[in-house]
Design an enzyme around this catalytic site. Structure first.
Site, PDB file in Angstrom:
ATOM      1  N   ASP A 223       1.576  27.219   3.728  1.00  0.00           N
ATOM      2  CA  ASP A 223       3.009  27.195   4.575  1.00  0.00           C
ATOM      3  C   ASP A 223       3.918  26.538   3.354  1.00  0.00           C
ATOM      4  O   ASP A 223       3.643  25.597   2.902  1.00  0.00           O
ATOM      5  CB  ASP A 223       2.721  26.155   5.667  1.00  0.00           C
ATOM      6  CG  ASP A 223       3.936  25.988   6.665  1.00  0.00           C
ATOM      7  OD1 ASP A 223       4.518  27.046   6.875  1.00  0.00           O
ATOM      8  OD2 ASP A 223       4.339  24.900   6.789  1.00  0.00           O
ATOM      9  N   GLU A 247       4.136  31.122   1.082  1.00  0.00           N
ATOM     10  CA  GLU A 247       5.249  31.553   1.928  1.00  0.00           C
ATOM     11  C   GLU A 247       6.407  31.003   1.130  1.00  0.00           C
ATOM     12  O   GLU A 247       6.796  29.790   1.105  1.00  0.00           O
ATOM     13  CB  GLU A 247       5.176  30.996   3.321  1.00  0.00           C
ATOM     14  CG  GLU A 247       6.475  31.144   4.067  1.00  0.00           C
ATOM     15  CD  GLU A 247       6.826  30.106   4.970  1.00  0.00           C
ATOM     16  OE1 GLU A 247       7.585  30.304   5.848  1.00  0.00           O
ATOM     17  OE2 GLU A 247       6.448  28.935   4.909  1.00  0.00           O
TER      18      GLU A 247
END
Ligand SMILES: *[C@@H]1O[C@H](CO)[C@@H](O)[C@H](O)[C@H]1NC(C)=O
Ligand SMILES: *[C@@H]1O[C@H](CO)[C@@H](O)[C@H](O)[C@H]1NC(C)=O
Length: 488
Positions: A223, A247
């Site tokens: 993340d 990400e």
């Protein structure tokens, strides 16, 4: 205290072995991304209320996922990406509850809303029994603190201000500020860990390695990758021994590609954004899409290790942009058969229509996990076909074959990848086309309709294209598998 913790980590790492999957193994897989709170309830309820707008826990759990794993595997997905597993910030804030799992409070405890440690172990075991891999979403950039006053003493193990960057809002135009600033607002701050500090980095690396080996995690989804310096990712992805996919939420190829020097792959945001713009409306620009796909290929180290997705928990669902099944199926074809590892977001197969976060996080049980009158048959067919391509003898294995792009007019695109020929349009209405580059007289199968086609003496197929995509493959190459793909 810290010594004790370190001993526990060493002890557990020693007693469990890992079935970790490498990057090259992941190329063979097709991933189903789900939000644990929204995918399935352990009581099997199909009616339990869940209004995504309220941003509260709706009751999905790891046991719930186990009970619906067959729904995922029957569509041909061979991996699941699950929400972060650790204990979250408590209670309701001005921006809702931590049902998504991105608001860590305690790294060393499980999120009991999702189940017990035993339940999570059972989930990984149940996935592995079916030959499915588990990708775990991990949040290493920040912790979470409800309200304006930061109560560091509540955050475990980083329970002191000295572990964090000074509190400062992010200026998204500046990379140093993206790395050092804090996300959030007065309702909830996300204190930004100082990962440049050796003690902080050591703890995060040890935690990640332990979770991977103790719970037999096969891959990681990282993340907020852009919010931590690449040097940290290079270290952790080098040490953890499983596939890492990051990400970087940006459509700019030049921002995304450099991160591949520090990890195996990334979400293919540039491809997703360009594909959505090109194929959801007749005004989409197919040349612009081709340009982005080719730019990715030339600038990134290895596009085949990127995650190809068309929906996720942060972007409006395709069904909120277009309700035309032909266009949705066109994007499903790009999703599964492009260069890269396919990722399908739960509910995409149900043609859910939630727009921006939080509306795109619907309860899947409200669809009754229906397998008809939606895209379930399409994804099932495409995943089966991709598996066939992966196991077919071929000079270049399908997952390494490079797509080439050929415009057949401004609104029809032919993509060739190995022996597969895709014909995709954004027109939405019938048009006559000529698809070239087959052998003279060759017999071909259109995989989505299982219609037979034959090339003429020039090696061309003339046909009327509707708004639906075509997936064309030499019939002789499909041989015995035609029944498997097309049904009896
Ligand atoms: C479509 O995209 C191409 C490539 O980026 C660009 O050159 C062209 O001007 C665009 N066409 C339209 C109609 O905007
Ligand atoms: C991918 O699958 C193919 C076909 O089953 C197999 O030959 C190949 O070894 C697999 N690749 C990896 C890295 O596991």
């Amino acid at each position: 205290m810290r010594t004790l913790l370190a001993l526990v980590l060493v002890f557990t790492t020693h007693f469990y072995s890992s079935l970790a999957a490498t990057a090259s193994e992941w190329r063979n897989h097709s991933i189903y991304q789900l939000m644990t709170d929204r995918f399935a309830r352990p009581d099997g309820s199909l009616t339990a209320p869940c209004d995504p707008n309220e941003r509260v826990f709706c009751g999905g759990t790891w046991k719930g996922i186990i009970s619906r794993l067959d729904y995922i595997s029957r569509m041909g997905f061979t991996a699941i990406w699950v929400s972060p597993i650790v204990e979250q910030s408590d209670g309701r804030t001005g921006v809702g509850e931590a049902y998504h799992g991105y608001w860590t409070r305690n790294l060393y405890a499980f999120n009991l809303k999702f189940g017990t440690e035993r339940d999570f172990i059972d989930l990984v075991g149940a996935a592995h029994e079916r030959g499915m891999l588990v990708m775990l979403d991990v949040v290493l950039n920040h912790f979470a603190n409800p309200g304006e006053t930061i109560q560091y003493q509540n955050l475990i193990p980083f329970n002191h201000e000295r572990y964090y960057h000074p509190k400062r809002e992010i200026d998204w135009g500046s990379q140093p500020s993206i790395e050092n600033g804090w996300m959030g607002n007065g309702y909830l701050w996300l204190p930004d860990l100082n990962t440049e500090d050796k003690e902080v980095a050591d703890i995060l690396v040890a935690w990640t390695k332990n979770v991977v080996s103790k719970y037999k995690i096969d891959g990681l989804r990282l993340d907020a990758t852009r919010n931590i310096p690449m040097s940290f990712w290079k270290r952790i992805c080098g040490e953890v021994g499983v596939y890492c996919q990051g990400e970087v939420w940006a459509s700019d190829v030049n921002i995304v590609c450099p991160y591949q020097d520090s990890m195996d792959g990334l979400h293919n945001y540039p491809f997703k954004v360009a594909a959505t713009e090109a194929f959801t409306s007749p005004n989409g620009n197919l040349s612009a899409f081709v340009q982005v796909a080719q730019h990715m290929r030339s600038q990134c180290k290895d596009v085949s290790l990127f995650g190809t997705f068309m929906e996720n928990h942060d972007n409006p669902r395709l069904g909120s942009i277009t309700t035309d099944p032909g266009r949705l199926r066109t994007l499903a074809v790009l999703n599964i058969l492009s260069d890269g590892i396919p990722i399908v977001y739960y509910g995409q197969e149900q043609m859910l229509t939630g727009a921006n976060d939080p509306l795109n996080r619907e309860a899947l049980w409200h669809t009754h996990y229906s397998t008809a009158n939606n895209l379930v048959p399409t994804f099932t067919r495409l995943n089966a076909f991709r598996r066939l391509l992966i196991s077919a003898a071929s000079p270049t294995p399908f997952t390494y074959a490079v797509s080439t792009y050929h415009l057949l007019g401004t609104q029809v695109l032919n993509i060739r990848k190995g022996d597969v020929s895709l014909v995709l349009t954004n027109l939405g209405v019938a048009t006559d086309i000529v698809v070239p580059m087959f052998a003279a007289g060759e017999e071909l199968l259109e995989v989505l309709s299982c219609r037979l086609l034959r090339a003429d003496s020039m090696g061309q197929i003339k046909l009327t294209l509707t708004g639906e995509p075509l997936v064309i493959y030499p019939r002789t190459r499909i041989a015995d598998s035609e029944t498997t793909i097309c049904g009896a």
